[in-house]
Design a protein around this motif. Structure first.
Motif, PDB file in Angstrom:
ATOM      1  N   MET A   1       0.842  -1.192   0.000  1.00  0.00           N
ATOM      2  CA  MET A   1       0.000   0.000   0.000  1.00  0.00           C
ATOM      3  C   MET A   1       0.878   1.242   0.000  1.00  0.00           C
ATOM      4  N   GLN A   2       0.557   2.162  -0.862  1.00  0.00           N
ATOM      5  CA  GLN A   2       1.278   3.430  -0.907  1.00  0.00           C
ATOM      6  C   GLN A   2       0.673   4.379   0.104  1.00  0.00           C
ATOM      7  N   LEU A   3       1.482   4.913   0.929  1.00  0.00           N
ATOM      8  CA  LEU A   3       1.083   5.969   1.850  1.00  0.00           C
ATOM      9  C   LEU A   3       1.345   7.278   1.108  1.00  0.00           C
ATOM     10  N   PRO A   4       1.240   8.422   1.753  1.00  0.00           N
ATOM     11  CA  PRO A   4       1.548   9.671   1.040  1.00  0.00           C
ATOM     12  C   PRO A   4       2.893   9.589   0.314  1.00  0.00           C
ATOM     13  N   GLU A   5       3.011  10.395  -0.678  1.00  0.00           N
ATOM     14  CA  GLU A   5       3.999  10.405  -1.754  1.00  0.00           C
ATOM     15  C   GLU A   5       5.297   9.622  -1.551  1.00  0.00           C
ATOM     16  N   HIS A   6       6.028   9.861  -0.490  1.00  0.00           N
ATOM     17  CA  HIS A   6       7.368   9.295  -0.359  1.00  0.00           C
ATOM     18  C   HIS A   6       7.457   8.068   0.548  1.00  0.00           C
ATOM     19  N   PHE A   7       6.331   7.484   0.931  1.00  0.00           N
ATOM     20  CA  PHE A   7       6.359   6.388   1.901  1.00  0.00           C
ATOM     21  C   PHE A   7       5.511   5.212   1.429  1.00  0.00           C
ATOM     22  N   HIS A   8       5.904   4.020   1.860  1.00  0.00           N
ATOM     23  CA  HIS A   8       5.187   2.801   1.514  1.00  0.00           C
ATOM     24  C   HIS A   8       5.016   1.969   2.785  1.00  0.00           C
ATOM     25  N   LEU A   9       3.896   1.291   2.892  1.00  0.00           N
ATOM     26  CA  LEU A   9       3.606   0.508   4.089  1.00  0.00           C
ATOM     27  C   LEU A   9       4.718  -0.477   4.426  1.00  0.00           C
TER      28      LEU A   9
END
Length: 137
Positions: free
Chosen positions: A1-9
């Motif tokens: 899952m992609q979190l806001p732009e620069h982060f991933h779960l």
């Protein structure tokens, strides 16, 4: 899952301890929503301010994992509200100062000097803006 732009779960659930023990470290949907808010309100603004990657060394921890590493049952990591982070372009003390100047609302913030990371947490609706003493060990 992609979190806001620069982060991933995947950054928030990675755990060498869980891997070694053969445990999953899968957050429930409510913890994922909290991680999303942590990213949106704290980590993404800091990332945009510093202009370099923010590395998550510890994010969500299942209660079983948290106990295995000696964490408190009431840790914000268990709820998906906290991350231990560092910035690729700053030392941890500088990152802590950037957070204080950039983020108007957070729950708790402290510097872990020995391991050179910053712990930051965010809780929707009931943040305390507590800056705790730096930890040396």
């Amino acid at each position: 899952m992609q979190l806001p732009e620069h982060f991933h779960l995947s950054e928030f659930v990675r755990s060498e301890t869980a891997d070694a023990m053969g445990w999953g470290n899968v957050p429930p949907p409510e913890a994922v929503r909290r991680l999303h808010m942590l990213c949106l309100r704290v980590l993404e603004p800091v990332r945009q301010r510093v202009g370099c990657p923010i590395v998550v060394t510890s994010g969500y921890r299942s209660l079983k994992l948290n106990r295995a590493i000696g964490g408190s049952d009431s840790s914000s990591h268990v709820d998906g509200c906290a991350a231990d982070i560092y910035a690729a372009c700053l030392d941890a003390a500088e990152l802590k100062e950037v957070i204080l100047k950039t983020v108007p609302e957070f729950d708790q913030l402290y510097l872990h000097r020995k391991n050179n990371f910053v712990h930051v947490s965010y809780r929707t609706g009931n943040n305390r803006n507590q800056v705790l003493p730096d930890k040396e060990t």
